[in-house]
Design an enzyme around this catalytic site. Structure first.
Site, PDB file in Angstrom:
ATOM      1  N   GLY A   1       3.347   2.426  10.986  1.00 31.15           N
ATOM      2  CA  GLY A   1       3.925   3.161  10.176  1.00 31.15           C
ATOM      3  C   GLY A   1       5.364   3.647  11.239  1.00 31.15           C
ATOM      4  O   GLY A   1       5.827   4.835  11.733  1.00 31.15           O
TER       5      GLY A   1
ATOM      6  N   HIS B   1      -9.331   1.212   6.011  1.00 29.73           N
ATOM      7  CA  HIS B   1      -7.956   1.064   5.770  1.00 29.73           C
ATOM      8  C   HIS B   1      -8.026   2.282   7.430  1.00 29.73           C
ATOM      9  O   HIS B   1      -9.025   3.202   7.248  1.00 29.73           O
ATOM     10  CB  HIS B   1      -7.263   1.722   5.137  1.00 29.73           C
TER      11      HIS B   1
ATOM     12  N   SER C   1       3.972  -2.204  10.279  1.00 31.02           N
ATOM     13  CA  SER C   1       5.529  -2.311  10.259  1.00 31.02           C
ATOM     14  C   SER C   1       5.379  -3.294   9.645  1.00 31.02           C
ATOM     15  O   SER C   1       6.570  -4.113  10.446  1.00 31.02           O
ATOM     16  CB  SER C   1       5.977  -1.743  11.450  1.00 31.02           C
TER      17      SER C   1
ATOM     18  N   GLU D   1      -4.851  -4.534  10.293  1.00 24.61           N
ATOM     19  CA  GLU D   1      -3.926  -3.835  10.438  1.00 24.61           C
ATOM     20  C   GLU D   1      -4.197  -2.949  12.435  1.00 24.61           C
ATOM     21  O   GLU D   1      -5.097  -1.832  12.604  1.00 24.61           O
ATOM     22  CB  GLU D   1      -4.059  -2.467   9.478  1.00 24.61           C
TER      23      GLU D   1
ATOM     24  N   LYS E   1      -0.026   4.026   0.047  1.00 26.72           N
ATOM     25  CA  LYS E   1      -0.239   5.601   0.358  1.00 26.72           C
ATOM     26  C   LYS E   1       0.011   6.667  -0.406  1.00 26.72           C
ATOM     27  O   LYS E   1       0.045   6.439  -2.338  1.00 26.72           O
ATOM     28  CB  LYS E   1      -0.115   6.052   1.825  1.00 26.72           C
TER      29      LYS E   1
ATOM     30  N   ASN F   1       0.797  -1.409   0.358  1.00 29.79           N
ATOM     31  CA  ASN F   1       0.261   0.353   0.106  1.00 29.79           C
ATOM     32  C   ASN F   1       1.125   1.358  -0.157  1.00 29.79           C
ATOM     33  O   ASN F   1       1.597   1.842   1.010  1.00 29.79           O
ATOM     34  CB  ASN F   1      -0.935   0.262   1.306  1.00 29.79           C
TER      35      ASN F   1
ATOM     36  N   GLU G   1      -6.725   5.166   7.994  1.00 25.19           N
ATOM     37  CA  GLU G   1      -6.174   6.110   7.752  1.00 25.19           C
ATOM     38  C   GLU G   1      -7.884   6.554   7.237  1.00 25.19           C
ATOM     39  O   GLU G   1      -8.256   7.871   7.543  1.00 25.19           O
ATOM     40  CB  GLU G   1      -5.028   6.133   7.144  1.00 25.19           C
TER      41      GLU G   1
HETATM   42  P1  13P Z   1       3.424   0.576   7.143  1.00 25.59           P
HETATM   43  O1  13P Z   1       3.919  -1.031   6.795  1.00 25.59           O
HETATM   44  O2  13P Z   1       4.198   1.853   7.111  1.00 25.59           O
HETATM   45  O3  13P Z   1       3.033   0.127   8.701  1.00 25.59           O
HETATM   46  O4  13P Z   1       2.030   0.033   6.697  1.00 25.59           O
HETATM   47  C1  13P Z   1       1.659  -0.515   6.997  1.00 25.59           C
HETATM   48  C2  13P Z   1      -0.483  -0.042   6.219  1.00 25.59           C
HETATM   49  O5  13P Z   1      -1.328   0.930   6.823  1.00 25.59           O
HETATM   50  C3  13P Z   1      -0.697  -0.985   5.504  1.00 25.59           C
HETATM   51  O6  13P Z   1      -1.816  -0.525   4.757  1.00 25.59           O
END
Ligand code: 13P
Length: 253
Positions: free
Chosen positions: A173, A95, A213, A167, A11, A9, A97
């Protein structure tokens, strides 16, 4: 065994040139394989280009979100038929976010999951608890509720093809990965909820990813767990070397 699915992903990262250079860098690195599904979810403006660029590579393309309606006066939105018309096969839905910054709710996620199936897209349905919820021992309840609501009125046939991504928000992150055991425990709880909603055979067919992560250094242990069938990766999916290592871990489970 369920086929592992490794998805990147991206982003809101990369320019078009960087996105194209990434796919060029994968050519020659990633060998054709049917042992794992490998998916990249780039920013929307690059979807069509990357669908074309990834032909001949073992890479399929997903979107990071979509609107549930086919068309309408929804400025800025992207519909399921727009995605399928350009060859996009997957769509990340719910997601954290999107839930946090764009008011996505369990109900809107459910509408999008229904719409994805209607338009032949495979949803990657994201669920996960906040740090506060984890510390309050609410993880199982929160995640179960998210799964039940996302799958409300989804048929057995469709559900069996869905991907769920667990997640934990506190692991996204942050460099703070859930331990493989903790991640597996929640993925097993998700599968138990799916067994209650559908049947053992449907729940056994659904692939459950862990995300938060994930890196080349921890993916093998995560994928060795009984109920973790793949990874949804943010930061570590942006570099072709690192993404190739993640994809290879999926191929070699
Ligand atoms: P990270 O791998 O950067 O922690 O992000 C995970 C994520 O949100 C994937 O959708």
């Amino acid at each position: 065994m369920r086929k592992p699915i490794i998805a990147g992903n991206w982003k809101m990262y990369k320019t078009l040139d960087e996105a194209v250079a990434f796919i060029d860098a994968l050519a020659g690195k990633l060998k054709e394989t049917d042992k794992a599904d490998i998916v990249i979810c780039p920013p929307a403006p690059y979807l069509a280009t990357l669908v074309e660029k990834s032909k001949g590579l073992p890479v399929r393309i997903g979107a990071q979100t979509m609107h549930e309606e086919v068309e309408g006066a929804f400025t800025g939105e992207i519909s399921p038929t727009m995605l399928s018309s350009i060859g996009v096969e997957f769509v990340v839905l719910g997601h954290s976010e999107r839930r946090q910054y764009y008011n996505e709710t369990d109900e809107s996620v459910n509408r999008k999951v229904k719409s994805a199936f209607e338009h032949k897209l495979t949803p990657i349905v994201c669920v996960g608890e906040s740090l506060e919820q984890r510390e309050g021992n609410a993880t199982a309840d929160i995640v179960s509720d998210q799964v039940k609501k996302a799958f409300s009125e989804i048929s057995e046939k469709d559900a069996a093809t869905a991907i769920v991504a667990y997640e934990p928000i506190w692991a996204i992150g942050t460099g703070r990965t859930a331990t493989a055991e903790d991640a597996n425990e929640v993925c097993a709880q998700i599968r138990a909820v799916l067994t209650d909603l559908y049947s053992d055979s449907v729940a056994q067919a659904i692939r459950i990813q862990y995300g938060g992560s994930v890196k080349p250094g921890n993916i093998k242990e995560l994928l060795s767990m009984s109920d973790i069938d793949g990874a949804l990766v943010g930061g570590a999916s942006l570099d072709p070397e690192s993404f190739t290592a993640l994809a290879e871990a999926g191929v070699n489970v």
